[in-house]
Design a protein around this motif. Sequence first.
Motif, PDB file in Angstrom:
ATOM      1  N   PRO A  79      67.576  -1.274 -37.356  1.00  0.00           N
ATOM      2  CA  PRO A  79      68.530  -2.171 -36.710  1.00  0.00           C
ATOM      3  C   PRO A  79      68.722  -3.492 -37.468  1.00  0.00           C
ATOM      4  O   PRO A  79      69.413  -4.389 -36.991  1.00  0.00           O
ATOM      5  CB  PRO A  79      67.895  -2.415 -35.338  1.00  0.00           C
ATOM      6  CG  PRO A  79      66.425  -2.339 -35.608  1.00  0.00           C
ATOM      7  CD  PRO A  79      66.287  -1.249 -36.654  1.00  0.00           C
ATOM      8  N   ARG A 131      63.411  -7.008 -33.322  1.00  0.00           N
ATOM      9  CA  ARG A 131      62.138  -6.293 -33.449  1.00  0.00           C
ATOM     10  C   ARG A 131      61.013  -7.310 -33.567  1.00  0.00           C
ATOM     11  O   ARG A 131      61.211  -8.435 -34.015  1.00  0.00           O
ATOM     12  CB  ARG A 131      62.122  -5.412 -34.700  1.00  0.00           C
ATOM     13  CG  ARG A 131      63.023  -4.220 -34.620  1.00  0.00           C
ATOM     14  CD  ARG A 131      62.949  -3.376 -35.869  1.00  0.00           C
ATOM     15  NE  ARG A 131      63.558  -4.083 -36.993  1.00  0.00           N
ATOM     16  CZ  ARG A 131      63.487  -3.671 -38.260  1.00  0.00           C
ATOM     17  NH1 ARG A 131      62.846  -2.558 -38.564  1.00  0.00           N
ATOM     18  NH2 ARG A 131      64.076  -4.369 -39.215  1.00  0.00           N
ATOM     19  N   LEU A 183      63.861   1.114 -30.928  1.00  0.00           N
ATOM     20  CA  LEU A 183      65.256   0.822 -30.623  1.00  0.00           C
ATOM     21  C   LEU A 183      65.470   0.626 -29.127  1.00  0.00           C
ATOM     22  O   LEU A 183      66.286  -0.211 -28.719  1.00  0.00           O
ATOM     23  CB  LEU A 183      66.165   1.928 -31.156  1.00  0.00           C
ATOM     24  CG  LEU A 183      66.233   2.049 -32.677  1.00  0.00           C
ATOM     25  CD1 LEU A 183      67.187   3.167 -33.073  1.00  0.00           C
ATOM     26  CD2 LEU A 183      66.633   0.738 -33.332  1.00  0.00           C
TER      27      LEU A 183
END
Length: 60
Positions: free
Chosen positions: A10, A28, A48
């Motif tokens: 991501p 994250r 995720l």
Amino acid sequence: METKHRVRSPCVSVCALDEKDICIGCHRSGDEILRWTIMTNEERQQVLENVARRERGSLI
């Protein structure tokens, strides 16, 4: 594992950790970022899901 089947990172190339060790770009944790390359697809999918919750502000 073939690269085309890996869960994509991501990362949005805005890399800075806040005071809670969460990246302000991809949401994250520092540990999740460090371990991403050795995670299984299942582990990446869980990250995720955590990212999505963090983006909504319900998990930090």
